[in-house]
Write a protein that holds these residues in place. Structure first.
Motif, PDB file in Angstrom:
ATOM      1  N   VAL A 197      47.237  45.672  37.960  1.00 39.93           N
ATOM      2  CA  VAL A 197      46.419  46.904  38.328  1.00 39.93           C
ATOM      3  C   VAL A 197      45.067  45.987  36.787  1.00 39.93           C
ATOM      4  N   TYR A 198      43.837  44.883  37.249  1.00 36.42           N
ATOM      5  CA  TYR A 198      43.349  44.750  35.679  1.00 36.42           C
ATOM      6  C   TYR A 198      41.493  45.386  36.100  1.00 36.42           C
ATOM      7  N   PHE A 199      41.212  45.033  34.779  1.00 33.42           N
ATOM      8  CA  PHE A 199      39.618  45.014  34.772  1.00 33.42           C
ATOM      9  C   PHE A 199      39.180  43.992  33.746  1.00 33.42           C
ATOM     10  N   THR A 200      37.866  43.755  34.379  1.00 37.13           N
ATOM     11  CA  THR A 200      37.707  41.943  33.424  1.00 37.13           C
ATOM     12  C   THR A 200      35.789  42.464  32.960  1.00 37.13           C
ATOM     13  N   ARG A 201      35.873  42.185  32.045  1.00 28.52           N
ATOM     14  CA  ARG A 201      34.440  41.528  32.354  1.00 28.52           C
ATOM     15  C   ARG A 201      34.198  40.381  32.150  1.00 28.52           C
ATOM     16  N   SER A 202      34.257  39.159  31.726  1.00 34.25           N
ATOM     17  CA  SER A 202      34.144  38.022  31.475  1.00 34.25           C
ATOM     18  C   SER A 202      35.431  37.276  32.639  1.00 34.25           C
ATOM     19  N   GLY A 203      36.123  37.401  33.068  1.00 28.06           N
ATOM     20  CA  GLY A 203      37.254  37.258  34.430  1.00 28.06           C
ATOM     21  C   GLY A 203      39.032  36.594  32.907  1.00 28.06           C
ATOM     22  N   ASN A 204      38.643  36.778  31.580  1.00 25.76           N
ATOM     23  CA  ASN A 204      39.913  36.576  31.194  1.00 25.76           C
ATOM     24  C   ASN A 204      41.134  37.907  32.115  1.00 25.76           C
ATOM     25  N   SER A 205      40.631  38.534  31.184  1.00 27.86           N
ATOM     26  CA  SER A 205      41.803  39.899  31.950  1.00 27.86           C
ATOM     27  C   SER A 205      42.232  39.820  33.275  1.00 27.86           C
ATOM     28  N   GLY A 257      55.580  39.039  42.000  1.00 28.86           N
ATOM     29  CA  GLY A 257      55.407  39.625  43.280  1.00 28.86           C
ATOM     30  C   GLY A 257      54.577  40.921  43.626  1.00 28.86           C
ATOM     31  N   TYR A 258      54.213  41.457  42.692  1.00 24.96           N
ATOM     32  CA  TYR A 258      53.327  42.574  42.202  1.00 24.96           C
ATOM     33  C   TYR A 258      51.939  42.019  42.957  1.00 24.96           C
ATOM     34  N   GLU A 259      51.935  43.361  43.789  1.00 23.90           N
ATOM     35  CA  GLU A 259      50.298  43.453  44.551  1.00 23.90           C
ATOM     36  C   GLU A 259      49.108  43.405  43.498  1.00 23.90           C
ATOM     37  N   LEU A 260      48.393  42.248  43.634  1.00 25.70           N
ATOM     38  CA  LEU A 260      46.990  42.372  42.313  1.00 25.70           C
ATOM     39  C   LEU A 260      46.610  43.866  42.489  1.00 25.70           C
ATOM     40  N   VAL A 261      45.711  44.420  41.697  1.00 31.74           N
ATOM     41  CA  VAL A 261      44.811  45.705  42.157  1.00 31.74           C
ATOM     42  C   VAL A 261      43.536  45.027  41.135  1.00 31.74           C
ATOM     43  N   THR A 262      41.822  45.263  41.838  1.00 35.27           N
ATOM     44  CA  THR A 262      41.021  45.219  41.430  1.00 35.27           C
ATOM     45  C   THR A 262      41.001  46.502  40.756  1.00 35.27           C
ATOM     46  N   ILE A 290      35.629  54.808  38.343  1.00 31.94           N
ATOM     47  CA  ILE A 290      36.777  54.133  38.658  1.00 31.94           C
ATOM     48  C   ILE A 290      37.456  54.151  39.592  1.00 31.94           C
ATOM     49  N   ARG A 291      37.483  53.026  40.508  1.00 33.30           N
ATOM     50  CA  ARG A 291      38.279  52.937  41.363  1.00 33.30           C
ATOM     51  C   ARG A 291      38.886  51.955  41.215  1.00 33.30           C
ATOM     52  N   THR A 292      40.018  52.136  42.897  1.00 35.21           N
ATOM     53  CA  THR A 292      40.907  50.502  42.541  1.00 35.21           C
ATOM     54  C   THR A 292      40.473  49.816  43.689  1.00 35.21           C
ATOM     55  N   SER A 293      41.521  48.432  43.801  1.00 37.80           N
ATOM     56  CA  SER A 293      40.654  48.246  45.624  1.00 37.80           C
ATOM     57  C   SER A 293      42.368  48.672  46.204  1.00 37.80           C
ATOM     58  N   VAL A 294      42.485  49.264  46.212  1.00 36.35           N
ATOM     59  CA  VAL A 294      44.028  49.517  46.520  1.00 36.35           C
ATOM     60  C   VAL A 294      44.274  50.930  46.220  1.00 36.35           C
TER      61      VAL A 294
END
Length: 144
Positions: free
Chosen positions: A6-14, A26-31, A59-63
């Motif tokens: 699970v990532y949160f980003t302002r500039s794209g680094n995270s 292989g973990y699922e990527l979540v915004t 806050i919310r997550t993409s999944v």
């Protein structure tokens, strides 16, 4: 799949760091997102203020991320700790099933209660050039 990045980003680094960890594990990527505008100097100042004052935001997550799942949270360092959206997400997670990666240009997290109770905590600091080392260490720990 055995977990979520699970990532949160302002500039794209995270996001870049989270994508690398997800690819290696292989973990699922979540915004993780909020409805705030953190852009520009005003956004930067507001981000620090919200984090220092622990102001609640939506806050919310993409999944949906199940409460009992293993997660890696990747977040920028704001005002000495995790960005506010990530901090709120972390508050809903058991620390013994959570890995935390904090990214910054020059410093490590000064405000991280219970640091020793997380599965893994990594401070990726641009000036130290340690991104590859931390991503490799967490990926190895999660895959083994």
């Amino acid at each position: 799949m055995s977990g979520y990045v699970v990532y949160f980003t302002r500039s794209g680094n995270s996001k870049r760091i989270a994508e690398s960890i997800a690819k290696n594990t292989g973990y699922e990527l979540v915004t993780l997102s909020d409805n705030m505008d953190w852009n520009g100097l005003l956004g930067y100042l507001k981000a620090g203020y919200y984090t220092m004052k622990d102001k609640q935001i939506a806050i919310r997550t993409s999944v949906e991320v199940p409460a009992d799942s293993k997660v890696v949270v990747v977040t920028p360092l704001w005002a000495g700790g995790a960005a506010q959206a990530a901090r709120q997400f972390l508050a809903t997670r058991p620390v013994n099933k959570t890995c935390l990666i904090l990214s910054s240009n020059a410093s490590v997290a000064a405000k991280l209660p219970n640091r020793e109770n997380y599965l893994f905590v990594g401070d990726i600091v641009k000036k130290l050039g340690n991104e590859e080392q931390i991503v490799s260490a967490i990926s190895k720990r999660l895959v083994d």
